[in-house]
Design an enzyme around this catalytic site. Structure first.
Site, PDB file in Angstrom:
ATOM      1  N   ASP A  84       0.855  -1.169  -0.141  1.00  0.00           N
ATOM      2  CA  ASP A  84       0.273  -0.240  -0.003  1.00  0.00           C
ATOM      3  C   ASP A  84       0.875   0.941  -0.477  1.00  0.00           C
ATOM      4  OD1 ASP A  84       0.040  -1.473   3.053  1.00  0.00           O
ATOM      5  OD2 ASP A  84       0.654   0.392   2.806  1.00  0.00           O
ATOM      6  N   GLU A 104       7.853  -6.205  -2.757  1.00  0.00           N
ATOM      7  CA  GLU A 104       6.219  -6.607  -2.333  1.00  0.00           C
ATOM      8  C   GLU A 104       6.178  -8.057  -3.645  1.00  0.00           C
ATOM      9  OE1 GLU A 104       2.940  -7.591  -1.864  1.00  0.00           O
ATOM     10  OE2 GLU A 104       3.241  -5.703  -0.646  1.00  0.00           O
ATOM     11  N   ASP A 154       6.903  -5.380   6.399  1.00  0.00           N
ATOM     12  CA  ASP A 154       5.866  -5.304   6.538  1.00  0.00           C
ATOM     13  C   ASP A 154       4.660  -6.174   6.023  1.00  0.00           C
ATOM     14  OD1 ASP A 154       4.140  -2.324   5.287  1.00  0.00           O
ATOM     15  OD2 ASP A 154       2.601  -4.106   6.152  1.00  0.00           O
ATOM     16  N   SER A 155       4.610  -7.508   6.361  1.00  0.00           N
ATOM     17  CA  SER A 155       4.180  -8.250   5.609  1.00  0.00           C
ATOM     18  C   SER A 155       2.432  -8.514   6.166  1.00  0.00           C
ATOM     19  CB  SER A 155       4.640  -9.590   6.233  1.00  0.00           C
ATOM     20  OG  SER A 155       5.015  -9.861   7.106  1.00  0.00           O
TER      21      SER A 155
HETATM   22  N1  SAM Z   1       0.017  -3.988   7.752  1.00  0.00           N
HETATM   23  C1  SAM Z   1      -0.409  -4.909   7.077  1.00  0.00           C
HETATM   24  C2  SAM Z   1      -0.460  -6.185   8.616  1.00  0.00           C
HETATM   25  O1  SAM Z   1      -0.215  -5.832   9.791  1.00  0.00           O
HETATM   26  O2  SAM Z   1      -0.648  -7.423   8.526  1.00  0.00           O
HETATM   27  C3  SAM Z   1      -0.012  -5.265   6.378  1.00  0.00           C
HETATM   28  C4  SAM Z   1       0.034  -4.452   4.944  1.00  0.00           C
HETATM   29  S1  SAM Z   1       1.213  -5.171   3.470  1.00  0.00           S
HETATM   30  C5  SAM Z   1      -0.009  -4.251   2.319  1.00  0.00           C
HETATM   31  C6  SAM Z   1       1.467  -6.982   2.918  1.00  0.00           C
HETATM   32  C7  SAM Z   1       2.250  -6.927   1.885  1.00  0.00           C
HETATM   33  O3  SAM Z   1       2.877  -8.157   1.887  1.00  0.00           O
HETATM   34  C8  SAM Z   1       0.807  -7.715   1.519  1.00  0.00           C
HETATM   35  O4  SAM Z   1       0.773  -6.498   0.297  1.00  0.00           O
HETATM   36  C9  SAM Z   1       1.894  -8.885   0.999  1.00  0.00           C
HETATM   37  O5  SAM Z   1       1.331  -8.803  -1.094  1.00  0.00           O
HETATM   38  C10 SAM Z   1       3.213  -8.379   0.931  1.00  0.00           C
HETATM   39  N2  SAM Z   1       4.082 -10.211   0.814  1.00  0.00           N
HETATM   40  C11 SAM Z   1       3.609 -11.187   2.030  1.00  0.00           C
HETATM   41  N3  SAM Z   1       4.168 -12.128   1.358  1.00  0.00           N
HETATM   42  C12 SAM Z   1       5.417 -11.618   1.001  1.00  0.00           C
HETATM   43  C13 SAM Z   1       6.643 -11.987  -0.051  1.00  0.00           C
HETATM   44  N4  SAM Z   1       6.997 -12.722   0.751  1.00  0.00           N
HETATM   45  N5  SAM Z   1       7.717 -11.091  -0.308  1.00  0.00           N
HETATM   46  C14 SAM Z   1       6.984  -9.733  -0.188  1.00  0.00           C
HETATM   47  N6  SAM Z   1       5.872  -8.912  -0.218  1.00  0.00           N
HETATM   48  C15 SAM Z   1       4.926 -10.462   0.616  1.00  0.00           C
END
Ligand code: SAM
Length: 295
Positions: A84, A104, A154-155
């Site tokens: 985001d 991301e 921030d996953s």
């Molecule tokens: N604030 C949120 C939470 O605490 O749940 C997280 C928000 S952020 C949108 C999470 C992001 O991590 C998602 O867009 C997801 O696609 C990404 N993500 C998950 N696994 C990942 C990986 N292995 N590598 C890179 N991004 C990843």
């Protein structure tokens, strides 16, 4: 008017109402964006609340300012996830940052957030210091390359693409990508309702870093409100007076974070200690659906 929400633990759920603006299955996950009368636009991934326009500032300020203010001169910062753009925006508020790399895995999350929730990232994606890569953060960290002063995770939760971001191997690989004195900070879930996630994050990070501390912040739309972050490194300097001077030098304007939280946010309640204790977690209020599925 839609009625949607998140099952927190058996018999307890969060319900939201509002119009659905996006419903899309990406190669990695289900992406839903809704309108909500109180929290503005809201992003859900695989049915779990990720961020809202009205309370995102709390989560992002606590994930970014606590680790970056603990560093004298953060220049290179790596963000894993953060689709985001809210984390990227706060990282770029630190003037010493020369290069912020956001990795991301799901390009559609970023594209849809830029289109439907642009206020979260502001103009961070157009900042010349920002580099955005759409690939797996686990491989990016493992495959080596230039070191970073801070790595921010921030996953999404440890299910699906995010699972591998909570392992000992990943934390060890990340430790190898830090400069001397560099820090890693990861969102580590709800101390109330995701006790396995927090326990595992702390114990796995403790096998990769000499110093690991947990701190908390309050995000109204997240399960239970109280949210944990896990900070790790070889040395952690968390002095509020130093933080106040650095925040003033960097002209940081924050709506939640304040220098006193460099100590105050780490004065966590007993339940957090019980969750991260070797014989934890106590599963005080049952298991979240994701944790339940893993049993
Ligand atoms: N604030 C949120 C939470 O605490 O749940 C997280 C928000 S952020 C949108 C999470 C992001 O991590 C998602 O867009 C997801 O696609 C990404 N993500 C998950 N696994 C990942 C990986 N292995 N590598 C890179 N991004 C990843």
């Amino acid at each position: 008017m839609n009625d949607y929400g998140e099952q927190i633990v058996p018999g307890f759920a969060y319900r939201f109402t509002g119009e659905q603006l996006v419903s899309e299955r990406s190669p990695f996950q289900q992406i839903d964006i809704y309108e909500n009368p109180s929290f503005g636009r809201l992003l859900m991934l695989d049915g779990l609340t990720q961020t809202t326009e009205r309370d995102e500032f709390i989560y992002h300020e606590m994930l970014v300012h606590v680790p970056l203010v603990s560093l004298q001169d953060p220049r290179r910062v790596l963000i894993i996830g953060g689709g985001d753009g809210g984390t990227l925006r706060r990282v770029l508020e630190h003037p010493s940052v020369e290069h912020a790399v956001m990795v991301e895995i799901d390009q559609r999350v970023t594209e849809l957030c830029r289109e439907f929730m642009p206020s979260i990232a502001g103009d961070a994606f157009d900042d010349p210091r920002a580099e955005v890569l759409f690939t797996d953060g686990i491989a990016y960290v493992r495959d080596g390359g230039e070191p970073f002063d801070a790595i921010l995770i921030d996953s999404s939760d440890p299910v699906g693409p995010g699972e591998g971001l909570f392992t000992v191997d990943f934390y060890r690989a990340a430790a190898g990508r830090l400069t001397a004195g560099g820090v890693l900070c990861a969102q580590s879930g709800s101390p109330g309702f995701q006790q396995d996630e927090l326990h595992r994050t702390f114990s796995h990070a403790s096998q990769a870093f000499p110093q690991v501390r947990v701190y908390v912040g309050f995000v109204p739309t997240y399960p239970g409100g109280m949210w944990s972050f896990t900070l790790a490194g070889s040395t952690l300097s968390l002095d509020p007076a130093v933080a106040a001077a650095r925040a003033s030098d960097r002209k940081l304007t924050a709506r939640y974070w304040r220098p006193e939280l460099q100590r105050g946010a780490f004065d966590v309640p007993q339940i957090v200690y019980d969750v991260i204790a070797p014989d934890g977690p106590p599963h005080t209020w049952g298991l979240s659906p994701a944790e339940h599925d893993r049993t």
